[in-house]
Design an enzyme around this catalytic site. Structure first.
Site, PDB file in Angstrom:
ATOM      1  N   ARG A  67       1.509   8.843  -6.430  1.00 52.85           N
ATOM      2  CA  ARG A  67       0.428  10.364  -7.258  1.00 52.85           C
ATOM      3  C   ARG A  67       0.966  10.386  -8.908  1.00 52.85           C
ATOM      4  NH1 ARG A  67      -1.896  10.418  -2.260  1.00 52.85           N
ATOM      5  NH2 ARG A  67      -0.699  11.430  -0.536  1.00 52.85           N
ATOM      6  N   HIS A 127       0.427  -1.315   0.349  1.00 50.58           N
ATOM      7  CA  HIS A 127       0.149   0.160   0.208  1.00 50.58           C
ATOM      8  C   HIS A 127       0.609   0.764  -0.357  1.00 50.58           C
ATOM      9  CE1 HIS A 127      -4.080   1.882   1.190  1.00 50.58           C
ATOM     10  NE2 HIS A 127      -3.315   2.650   0.799  1.00 50.58           N
ATOM     11  N   ASP A 148       1.433   2.665   3.941  1.00 48.22           N
ATOM     12  CA  ASP A 148       0.512   3.566   3.182  1.00 48.22           C
ATOM     13  C   ASP A 148       1.211   4.814   3.516  1.00 48.22           C
ATOM     14  OD1 ASP A 148      -1.382   4.969   2.382  1.00 48.22           O
ATOM     15  OD2 ASP A 148      -2.678   5.160   5.133  1.00 48.22           O
ATOM     16  N   ASP A 195      -9.279   2.742  -2.866  1.00 48.39           N
ATOM     17  CA  ASP A 195      -8.466   3.186  -1.804  1.00 48.39           C
ATOM     18  C   ASP A 195      -8.540   4.811  -1.716  1.00 48.39           C
ATOM     19  OD1 ASP A 195      -7.270   3.090   0.969  1.00 48.39           O
ATOM     20  OD2 ASP A 195      -5.458   3.862  -0.255  1.00 48.39           O
ATOM     21  N   HIS A 214     -11.238   0.123   2.087  1.00 43.81           N
ATOM     22  CA  HIS A 214     -10.470   0.816   2.780  1.00 43.81           C
ATOM     23  C   HIS A 214     -12.052   0.930   3.486  1.00 43.81           C
ATOM     24  CE1 HIS A 214      -9.473   5.441   3.626  1.00 43.81           C
ATOM     25  NE2 HIS A 214     -10.550   5.562   4.236  1.00 43.81           N
ATOM     26  N   ASN A 239      -5.810   5.549  -6.729  1.00 42.54           N
ATOM     27  CA  ASN A 239      -6.760   6.981  -6.610  1.00 42.54           C
ATOM     28  C   ASN A 239      -5.861   8.776  -6.953  1.00 42.54           C
ATOM     29  OD1 ASN A 239      -4.958   6.699  -4.218  1.00 42.54           O
ATOM     30  ND2 ASN A 239      -5.846   8.063  -2.995  1.00 42.54           N
ATOM     31  N   ASN A 249      -5.099   9.549   7.793  1.00 44.87           N
ATOM     32  CA  ASN A 249      -6.591   8.481   7.937  1.00 44.87           C
ATOM     33  C   ASN A 249      -6.471   7.388   7.610  1.00 44.87           C
ATOM     34  OD1 ASN A 249      -9.084   8.401   7.585  1.00 44.87           O
ATOM     35  ND2 ASN A 249      -9.502   8.798   5.436  1.00 44.87           N
ATOM     36  N   HIS A 291      -4.945  -0.883   5.987  1.00 42.60           N
ATOM     37  CA  HIS A 291      -4.528  -0.186   7.133  1.00 42.60           C
ATOM     38  C   HIS A 291      -6.146  -0.214   8.799  1.00 42.60           C
ATOM     39  CE1 HIS A 291      -7.412   2.526   5.594  1.00 42.60           C
ATOM     40  NE2 HIS A 291      -6.390   3.270   4.365  1.00 42.60           N
TER      41      HIS A 291
END
Lengths: 434, 308
Positions: A63, A59, A306, A151, A178, A93, A279, A231
């Site tokens: 970007r 995970h 993460d 996610d 998630h 994402n 988060n 997570h």
């Protein structure tokens, strides 16, 4: 050809008590034994350090595409290598979201070109991560997607999640959820508890996590399809997963270094440093203990970073304005090893190493499952640990583009000092640790 | 006592002795306000910037008067809305403030932690928190403490009921810190939907029934209620709220004979407080406003060094 001499070898299950050698040839582990010799091999004396299958992080956020100034595949892949991870799974994402085979292929190609750690993309569950229409799961799987996830957010539509579980059942690619119930977590900044009470900021309750986990478990049971929760941060969430595992369901989960090492009080102690904003939020001490219990008893299947790299402008702002996420690829292993040592080594070292190697490997698609082993014939991905090394976290020397990290400046014990991908050295700090 | 605080972000780090010393200083400052010519040269040559990113009339005016009475040059930095909505990051605003050589920055902001952020960035100037989101409003707590002490004397062992929307109240959070530190027993009351999840972690009690909280209390502190809480679905109606938790004469009659009624203002008459209570003999609401100036004078004087 590379010969790694004098290492205690963890093969994915057991840790050798005496030192052995490993011969890496043609991208695979050719031999393991004592006093190996090979003409023409480049020789590294590991001096009793621990050699493991290359660490796998299921995970990370790179970007790319869309926010490359925060991180791109190249900087991320080198950051992973620097942190001792030889394989990483990138979250979809991005902008555009990774929801079609072309984007998956783009990321695979970018990862190969970077020439650092292996980059395996995850694809979206839904088109554009909108939670409305199923993405092209089968085509993405063919192109190299190793997980499906929306996610950053849950698959909020239960029917869509059920459809995705059914549809992906034969693809050998897991759904990664998630876990978050948005109606309970909306606008939250911190955990609901002592910190939300003291600061008045909106809290995210544990129920937001466990309700979504329970929903996923029910759908997994109903569809007879595996589901992976990423997570996981609460005791309640872990209890639900433990129960599902007892039932024999194909339910798995991972935990992060920050949820294993930090609790919500750091937010107050740091006087609202945005480095601690994440988060799911940092939870209570009791939750942290419950995550270690899950590591100990096998409820947790993997440790994932993460890794959430942000530009300074996203993070060097007051707490409430800051985006959520901790960048940690380059120190995550050290954070876990250091926490483990400082908390009295609550689990055997083998168990911890499993969560970075064979644990996550078992959750990948079939071609990659052998990554979690150092048996002869396995891919020559190796991470070497120096459990005694004490080094300061220095974000200014990171390969990652991110510069905000809660451990910056801290001295941590236990660092990866060498990483090899398919028999190729991608990180070597052996000299520093001598 | 040697004053060791440069900033006031939160009262958390203040000792009980420091609080008492501060309140004594405030008494001197209040004497100044009673003089026909109020100005003294204590902070001549010092620049105080009032940075109110969120609307406020009384707190800003109070800081402004406090600075001016002590002869500081007070500048009202005009900025409406959050830094983000203006396009400029707070990081850039900080640089500007530093370049302008402010000696003190008074900041109010709708977000939690902004004064902390400024204090980490602005190394030279003193930072005073004039309210950050739902987190804290320490000068309000000091003026509340000062006003209550003026009226009741030693507060050790006194009982205080804070009634209303505690969840969204920075005043309640700071008051809990300050009054508890002075030995006051604090009980909260209000709808469970307007209470923090974990009141025990704040060192205070909670009872749903306002009458139970008011019974025998020496200080009844009513919080401002915002109509939007009804829109958020956290209370069913204003009328129901007023009947159960509003400051009515019958509720106040349950308190100790010497009890006082306080409210941070501005008030919603008929909602969280009946006019007969707000204007009644137990009300300290206007005393609170007056104390505010003296408290802020003491704060500026002590933290900026003053003239010895």
């Amino acid at each position: 050809m590379i010969l790694l001499r004098n290492a205690k070898i963890f093969d994915g299950e057991n840790l050798g008590k005496t030192c052995e050698d490993l011969l890496l040839k043609d991208g695979v582990v050719a031999r393991r034994g004592t006093d190996l010799s090979a003409e023409g091999a480049e020789v590294f004396d590991l001096g009793g350090k621990t050699a493991c299958p290359g660490f796998i992080d299921l995970h990370v956020h790179f970007r790319d595409p869309g926010y490359e100034w925060r991180e791109n595949t190249e900087s991320g892949a080198w950051a992973a290598a620097e942190g001792g991870f030889t394989t990483v799974v990138t979250m979809p994402n991005t902008d555009p979201a990774v929801d079609d085979p072309v984007t998956v292929e783009y990321l695979v190609a970018r990862g190969k070109r970077a020439g650092a750690s292996r980059v395996l993309p995850a694809g979206c569950v839904s088109k554009g991560r909108q939670g409305k229409h199923l993405a092209e799961l089968a085509l993405m799987a063919e192109s190299g997607a190793v997980f499906f996830t929306d996610d950053g957010a849950p698959v909020s539509d239960a029917k869509l999640l059920k459809t995705a579980l059914l549809y992906s059942r034969d693809l050998d690619v897991r759904i990664m959820e998630h876990p978050e119930e948005p109606s309970l977590s909306a606008k939250s900044q911190v955990n609901e508890g002592a910190v939300s009470a003291a600061s008045g900021m909106k809290g995210c309750p544990a129920s937001a996590e466990v309700i979504d986990i329970q929903r996923g478990i029910i759908l997994s049971r109903e569809t007879d399809s595996p589901i992976h929760f990423t997570h996981v941060s609460t005791e309640l969430g872990m209890n639900a997963i433990r129960q599902a595992k007892k039932e024999g369901l194909a339910v798995t989960c991972d935990v992060t270094p920050h949820h294993l090492s930090l609790d919500e009080t750091y937010i107050l102690v740091s006087r609202f440093s945005s480095a601690y904003k994440v988060n799911p939020p940092l939870r209570t001490r009791k939750d942290v203990k419950a995550l270690w219990d899950a590591v100990a008893d096998g409820t947790a299947d993997a440790i994932v970073t993460d890794h959430a790299p942000y530009h300074m402008d996203d993070k060097d702002v007051p707490f409430q304005e800051a985006l959520s996420g901790i960048a940690s690829l380059e120190c995550a292993v050290a954070v876990v090893l250091d926490t483990w040592a400082k908390t009295g080594r609550p689990v055997p070292l083998e168990r911890l190493l499993e969560l970075f190697t064979s644990g996550p490997a078992a959750l990948l698609s079939r071609p990659w499952r052998s990554l979690g082993s150092l048996k002869e014939g396995s891919p020559a991905d190796v991470t070497v640990l120096d459990l005694e090394a004490i080094k300061r976290v220095d974000v200014n020397r990171w390969k990652s583009k991110a510069r905000v990290c809660p451990w910056d400046g801290e001295m941590l014990q236990g660092w990866p000092v060498m990483a090899l991908v398919e028999g190729r050295v991608v990180m070597n700090r052996l000299k520093d640790s001598e | 006592m040697e004053w060791r605080h440069k900033n006031l972000i939160t009262l958390e780090g203040w000792t009980r002795d420091e609080l008492a010393f501060f309140l004594d200083q405030t008494e001197y400052m209040e004497e100044l306000l009673n003089r026909p010519i109020k100005k003294v040269p204590a902070l001549r040559g010092k620049i105080v910037m009032n940075c109110f990113f969120e609307n406020s009339t009384r707190t800003r005016a109070s800081f402004e008067i406090a600075g001016k009475v002590l002869s500081a040059d007070v500048i009202n930095w005009s900025s409406s809305g959050s830094s983000a909505s203006k396009g400029e990051t707070l990081r850039d605003t900080v640089r500007t403030l530093e370049a302008m050589a402010a000696d003190a920055v008074v900041v109010r902001h709708e977000e939690v932690g902004v004064p902390d952020y400024l204090a980490k960035k602005l190394t030279k100037a003193s930072i005073f928190n004039a309210g950050d989101g739902t987190n804290g409003h320490p000068t309000q707590a000091l003026l509340d403490l000062y006003t209550a002490r003026q009226k009741l004397g030693n507060l050790e062992g006194a009982k205080m009921a804070i009634i209303g929307d505690v969840l969204h109240s920075r005043v309640a959070r700071s008051d809990m810190q300050a009054f508890r530190k002075m030995g006051v027993h604090v009980t909260l009351s209000g709808p469970a939907t307007l209470m923090p999840e974990n009141t025990a972690s704040l060192g205070v009690g909670y009872v749903s029934d306002a009458r139970e909280a008011a019974e025998g209390a020496d200080i009844l502190y009513f919080l401002r209620m915002q109509r939007e809480r009804q829109e958020d679905g956290l209370i069913p109606s204003i009328d129901e709220y007023h009947r159960r938790w509003g400051a009515t004469e019958s509720l106040v009659s349950l308190a100790a004979p010497r009890a006082v009624v306080m409210h941070p203002g501005p008030m919603n008459r008929g909602m969280e407080i009946a006019s007969s209570v707000a204007d009644g003999p137990r009300s300290l609401i206007l005393d609170q406003v007056r104390s505010g100036v003296a408290v802020r004078m003491a704060l500026l004087y002590l933290c900026l060094g003053g003239v010895r």
